[in-house]
Design an enzyme around this catalytic site. Sequence first.
Site, mmCIF file in Angstrom:
data_model
loop_
_atom_site.group_PDB
_atom_site.id
_atom_site.type_symbol
_atom_site.label_atom_id
_atom_site.label_comp_id
_atom_site.label_asym_id
_atom_site.label_seq_id
_atom_site.Cartn_x
_atom_site.Cartn_y
_atom_site.Cartn_z
ATOM 1 N N LYS A 1 0.838 -1.204 0.000
ATOM 2 C CA LYS A 1 0.000 0.000 0.000
ATOM 3 C C LYS A 1 0.881 1.267 0.000
ATOM 4 C CE LYS A 1 -3.908 -2.303 2.261
ATOM 5 N NZ LYS A 1 -4.797 -2.326 3.465
ATOM 6 N N TYR B 1 -12.110 -2.521 -3.660
ATOM 7 C CA TYR B 1 -12.717 -2.637 -2.334
ATOM 8 C C TYR B 1 -14.244 -2.587 -2.390
ATOM 9 C CZ TYR B 1 -8.266 -2.308 0.248
ATOM 10 O OH TYR B 1 -7.018 -2.561 0.790
ATOM 11 N N PHE C 1 -15.468 3.624 7.225
ATOM 12 C CA PHE C 1 -14.068 3.943 6.896
ATOM 13 C C PHE C 1 -13.793 3.938 5.395
ATOM 14 C CE2 PHE C 1 -14.195 -0.668 7.849
ATOM 15 C CZ PHE C 1 -13.668 -1.194 6.671
ATOM 16 N N ARG D 1 -2.051 -14.598 3.564
ATOM 17 C CA ARG D 1 -2.765 -13.913 4.654
ATOM 18 C C ARG D 1 -2.043 -14.106 5.990
ATOM 19 N NH1 ARG D 1 -7.101 -10.345 3.771
ATOM 20 N NH2 ARG D 1 -8.055 -11.070 5.697
ATOM 21 N N THR E 1 -5.776 -8.030 10.162
ATOM 22 C CA THR E 1 -6.110 -6.736 9.554
ATOM 23 C C THR E 1 -5.676 -5.574 10.444
ATOM 24 O OG1 THR E 1 -8.008 -7.734 8.440
ATOM 25 C CG2 THR E 1 -8.016 -5.322 8.674
ATOM 26 N N ARG F 1 2.574 -7.131 9.041
ATOM 27 C CA ARG F 1 1.909 -6.058 9.805
ATOM 28 C C ARG F 1 2.363 -6.061 11.268
ATOM 29 N NH1 ARG F 1 -3.933 -7.532 7.144
ATOM 30 N NH2 ARG F 1 -3.857 -6.145 5.335
ATOM 31 N N ASN G 1 -1.993 -0.149 7.349
ATOM 32 C CA ASN G 1 -1.466 -1.497 7.617
ATOM 33 C C ASN G 1 -0.592 -2.053 6.494
ATOM 34 O OD1 ASN G 1 -3.482 -2.135 5.842
ATOM 35 N ND2 ASN G 1 -4.665 -3.427 7.234
ATOM 36 N N HIS H 1 -1.738 -5.510 1.354
ATOM 37 C CA HIS H 1 -3.012 -6.182 1.063
ATOM 38 C C HIS H 1 -2.729 -7.592 0.579
ATOM 39 C CE1 HIS H 1 -6.920 -7.117 -0.747
ATOM 40 N NE2 HIS H 1 -6.215 -7.621 -1.744
ATOM 41 N N GLU I 1 -9.219 -10.034 -8.273
ATOM 42 C CA GLU I 1 -8.253 -8.946 -8.073
ATOM 43 C C GLU I 1 -7.130 -9.005 -9.114
ATOM 44 O OE1 GLU I 1 -9.174 -8.754 -3.261
ATOM 45 O OE2 GLU I 1 -7.195 -9.416 -3.914
HETATM 46 P P1 DAT Z 1 -7.820 -7.024 5.008
HETATM 47 O O1 DAT Z 1 -6.992 -5.932 4.373
HETATM 48 O O2 DAT Z 1 -7.084 -7.661 6.150
HETATM 49 O O3 DAT Z 1 -8.343 -8.021 4.019
HETATM 50 P P2 DAT Z 1 -10.518 -5.907 5.027
HETATM 51 O O4 DAT Z 1 -10.660 -6.480 3.660
HETATM 52 O O5 DAT Z 1 -11.572 -6.240 6.040
HETATM 53 O O6 DAT Z 1 -9.093 -6.318 5.681
HETATM 54 O O7 DAT Z 1 -10.413 -4.326 4.946
HETATM 55 C C1 DAT Z 1 -9.657 -3.725 3.929
HETATM 56 C C2 DAT Z 1 -8.840 -2.598 4.522
HETATM 57 O O8 DAT Z 1 -9.707 -1.610 5.054
HETATM 58 C C3 DAT Z 1 -7.947 -3.006 5.699
HETATM 59 O O9 DAT Z 1 -6.715 -3.541 5.281
HETATM 60 C C4 DAT Z 1 -7.780 -1.719 6.417
HETATM 61 C C5 DAT Z 1 -9.125 -1.021 6.208
HETATM 62 N N1 DAT Z 1 -9.989 -1.254 7.357
HETATM 63 C C6 DAT Z 1 -10.625 -2.397 7.682
HETATM 64 N N2 DAT Z 1 -11.326 -2.274 8.806
HETATM 65 C C7 DAT Z 1 -11.124 -0.993 9.217
HETATM 66 C C8 DAT Z 1 -11.567 -0.218 10.312
HETATM 67 N N3 DAT Z 1 -12.364 -0.729 11.247
HETATM 68 N N4 DAT Z 1 -11.144 1.064 10.399
HETATM 69 C C9 DAT Z 1 -10.331 1.592 9.477
HETATM 70 N N5 DAT Z 1 -9.879 0.933 8.406
HETATM 71 C C10 DAT Z 1 -10.271 -0.343 8.276
HETATM 72 MG MG MG Z 2 -9.705 -7.829 2.474
#
Ligand code: DAT
Ligand code: MG
Length: 150
Positions: A11, A51, A59, A87, A93, A104, A114, A117, A128
Site C-alpha cells: 500500500k 474494495y 471507513f 494472509r 487486519t 503487519r 497497515n 493487502h 483482483e
Molecule cells: P484485510 O486488508 O485484512 O483483508 P478488510 O478487507 O476487512 O481487511 O479491509 C480492507 C482494509 O480496510 C484493511 O486492510 C484496512 C481497512 N480497514 C478495515 N477495517 C477498518 C476499520 N475498522 N477502520 C479503518 N480501516 C479499516
Molecule cells: Mg480484504
Amino acid sequence: SVQERTYIMVKPDGVQRSLVGEIISRFEKRGFKLIALKLVHATPEHLEKHYADLKGKAFFPGLIKYMASGPVVAMVWQGLDAVKTGRVMLGATNPLASNPGTIRGDYALAVGRNICHGSDAVESAEKEIALWFPEGVVQYTNSQESWVFE
Ligand code: DAT
Ligand code: MG
C-alpha cells in the site's frame, strides 16, 4: 494447490516507508514465485472496484483516499496455498492484533495504515488479479521449484 495464485499489494504507506523490498523478500524466501509486478498510482474509481465489498463502511471514503494517496506495488505470487499462506504472512487486519513475525505485526500499528493487502479467498484473488493485471501474468519455469515442492 501448487498453482494457486494470490494478489499481494504494498500500500502507499509501505512504499513511502521503503518496505517494498522487505515484503517482496519475504514472499521470495518463503518459496513463492513472482508472476506479475508493477508500480501503479491507482485512481479512486479503480480502488473502489478493488474494495467494492466494503462500500458502505464508515471507513470506506478514508480507505480510498489513503489508497489513492500514492503509488502501490501490485504483485501476483504463485505457490502452495498462496492465498491462505499469504494472509498468514501479512498478519491480522488490525496490526495491534497481528503477531510479531508477520509483516503487519513487525512494521505497522494502525488498521488504517497497515502497509499491505492480500486476497482473502481464491475467488477474490482471481477477481483482483483480473482487475490489476488485465494484460495477464507471466508464465515461466523457476529452476528452484523442485526444491520447494514435492
Ligand atoms: P484485510 O486488508 O485484512 O483483508 P478488510 O478487507 O476487512 O481487511 O479491509 C480492507 C482494509 O480496510 C484493511 O486492510 C484496512 C481497512 N480497514 C478495515 N477495517 C477498518 C476499520 N475498522 N477502520 C479503518 N480501516 C479499516
Ligand atoms: Mg480484504
